[in-house]
Scaffold this motif. Structure first.
Motif, PDB file in Angstrom:
ATOM      1  N   THR A 172       0.827  -1.200   0.000  1.00  0.00           N
ATOM      2  CA  THR A 172       0.000   0.000   0.000  1.00  0.00           C
ATOM      3  C   THR A 172       0.865   1.256   0.000  1.00  0.00           C
ATOM      4  O   THR A 172       0.612   2.210  -0.731  1.00  0.00           O
ATOM      5  CB  THR A 172      -0.919  -0.007   1.236  1.00  0.00           C
ATOM      6  N   THR A 225       3.148   1.561  -3.425  1.00  0.00           N
ATOM      7  CA  THR A 225       2.448   1.744  -4.705  1.00  0.00           C
ATOM      8  C   THR A 225       1.542   2.967  -4.708  1.00  0.00           C
ATOM      9  O   THR A 225       0.763   3.153  -5.647  1.00  0.00           O
ATOM     10  CB  THR A 225       1.624   0.496  -5.043  1.00  0.00           C
ATOM     11  N   ALA A 226       1.624   3.818  -3.691  1.00  0.00           N
ATOM     12  CA  ALA A 226       0.746   4.998  -3.637  1.00  0.00           C
ATOM     13  C   ALA A 226       0.983   5.918  -4.834  1.00  0.00           C
ATOM     14  O   ALA A 226       0.020   6.420  -5.442  1.00  0.00           O
ATOM     15  CB  ALA A 226       0.964   5.747  -2.329  1.00  0.00           C
ATOM     16  N   ASP A 227       2.234   6.172  -5.199  1.00  0.00           N
ATOM     17  CA  ASP A 227       2.521   7.038  -6.347  1.00  0.00           C
ATOM     18  C   ASP A 227       1.986   6.441  -7.638  1.00  0.00           C
ATOM     19  O   ASP A 227       1.407   7.154  -8.474  1.00  0.00           O
ATOM     20  CB  ASP A 227       4.035   7.257  -6.474  1.00  0.00           C
ATOM     21  N   ARG A 239      -0.513   4.388  -7.961  1.00  0.00           N
ATOM     22  CA  ARG A 239      -1.968   4.464  -7.970  1.00  0.00           C
ATOM     23  C   ARG A 239      -2.437   5.885  -8.269  1.00  0.00           C
ATOM     24  O   ARG A 239      -3.419   6.091  -8.982  1.00  0.00           O
ATOM     25  CB  ARG A 239      -2.525   3.990  -6.632  1.00  0.00           C
ATOM     26  N   ALA A 240      -1.754   6.896  -7.740  1.00  0.00           N
ATOM     27  CA  ALA A 240      -2.130   8.291  -8.015  1.00  0.00           C
ATOM     28  C   ALA A 240      -1.969   8.603  -9.500  1.00  0.00           C
ATOM     29  O   ALA A 240      -2.827   9.248 -10.115  1.00  0.00           O
ATOM     30  CB  ALA A 240      -1.282   9.238  -7.180  1.00  0.00           C
ATOM     31  N   ASP A 241      -0.868   8.140 -10.093  1.00  0.00           N
ATOM     32  CA  ASP A 241      -0.670   8.340 -11.531  1.00  0.00           C
ATOM     33  C   ASP A 241      -1.766   7.657 -12.339  1.00  0.00           C
ATOM     34  O   ASP A 241      -2.257   8.205 -13.331  1.00  0.00           O
ATOM     35  CB  ASP A 241       0.704   7.809 -11.956  1.00  0.00           C
ATOM     36  N   VAL A 294      -4.857   7.025 -11.370  1.00  0.00           N
ATOM     37  CA  VAL A 294      -6.109   7.769 -11.212  1.00  0.00           C
ATOM     38  C   VAL A 294      -6.098   9.014 -12.098  1.00  0.00           C
ATOM     39  O   VAL A 294      -7.079   9.322 -12.785  1.00  0.00           O
ATOM     40  CB  VAL A 294      -6.337   8.137  -9.734  1.00  0.00           C
ATOM     41  N   LEU A 295      -4.993   9.736 -12.116  1.00  0.00           N
ATOM     42  CA  LEU A 295      -4.899  10.928 -12.961  1.00  0.00           C
ATOM     43  C   LEU A 295      -5.007  10.577 -14.443  1.00  0.00           C
ATOM     44  O   LEU A 295      -5.669  11.274 -15.209  1.00  0.00           O
ATOM     45  CB  LEU A 295      -3.594  11.675 -12.684  1.00  0.00           C
ATOM     46  N   TYR A 296      -4.381   9.509 -14.829  1.00  0.00           N
ATOM     47  CA  TYR A 296      -4.432   9.099 -16.231  1.00  0.00           C
ATOM     48  C   TYR A 296      -5.855   8.705 -16.614  1.00  0.00           C
ATOM     49  O   TYR A 296      -6.362   9.104 -17.662  1.00  0.00           O
ATOM     50  CB  TYR A 296      -3.463   7.933 -16.464  1.00  0.00           C
ATOM     51  N   SER A 332      -8.642   9.684 -15.211  1.00  0.00           N
ATOM     52  CA  SER A 332      -9.526  10.856 -15.232  1.00  0.00           C
ATOM     53  C   SER A 332      -9.314  11.677 -16.495  1.00  0.00           C
ATOM     54  O   SER A 332     -10.242  12.297 -17.001  1.00  0.00           O
ATOM     55  CB  SER A 332      -9.300  11.712 -13.987  1.00  0.00           C
TER      56      SER A 332
END
Length: 133
Positions: free
Chosen positions: A106, A109-111, A113-115, A117-119, A121
């Motif tokens: 968790t 892999t936070a970075d 997962r954020a990338d 989500v941005l991709y 969206s």
């Protein structure tokens, strides 16, 4: 050297060649066929085999048998406890590994997962050109 090996094998396995390992049996048969005087080695082993076969078999006393049987359940219960503790230790180690793995995964892999989500969206979001016309 070969005769010495025949002596060693006769001392270890006795005179009956059927008790010898197959590869050693073939070695002994070929050696005796080449030098029949080596048959005396098997004759000496046969004499020892006869003495050992004639020896009385030891019989444990009734008291010794009773002591061994009385101690058997105790040893069995100790073995059961040891196996239980060993299993519990492995289970605890497995649980600790799962918890550590989930926690690290968790966090690490936070970075990513954020990338992601941005991709995503940007793929599904309304484009500025659609709004402004």
């Amino acid at each position: 050297m070969k005769a010495e090996r025949l002596h060693e094998l006769a001392d270890a396995y006795g005179a009956d060649l059927r008790r010898w390992p197959a590869s050693e049996r073939a070695f002994a048969e070929s050696l005796i066929a080449a030098d029949p005087s080596l048959k005396a080695v098997l004759d000496q082993a046969a004499a020892l085999d006869a003495l050992l076969d004639a020896a009385p078999r030891p019989v444990p006393s009734a008291a010794l048998t009773a002591r061994i049987l009385a101690a058997a359940p105790l040893a069995k219960s100790r073995l059961g406890k040891a196996i239980w503790y060993l299993g519990a230790g492995w289970a605890a180690a497995a649980c600790a590994g799962v918890v550590a793995g989930v926690g690290l995964t968790t966090h690490l892999t936070a970075d990513a997962r954020a990338d992601a989500v941005l991709y995503q969206s940007s793929l599904t979001g309304v484009d500025d050109t659609e709004l402004l016309g």
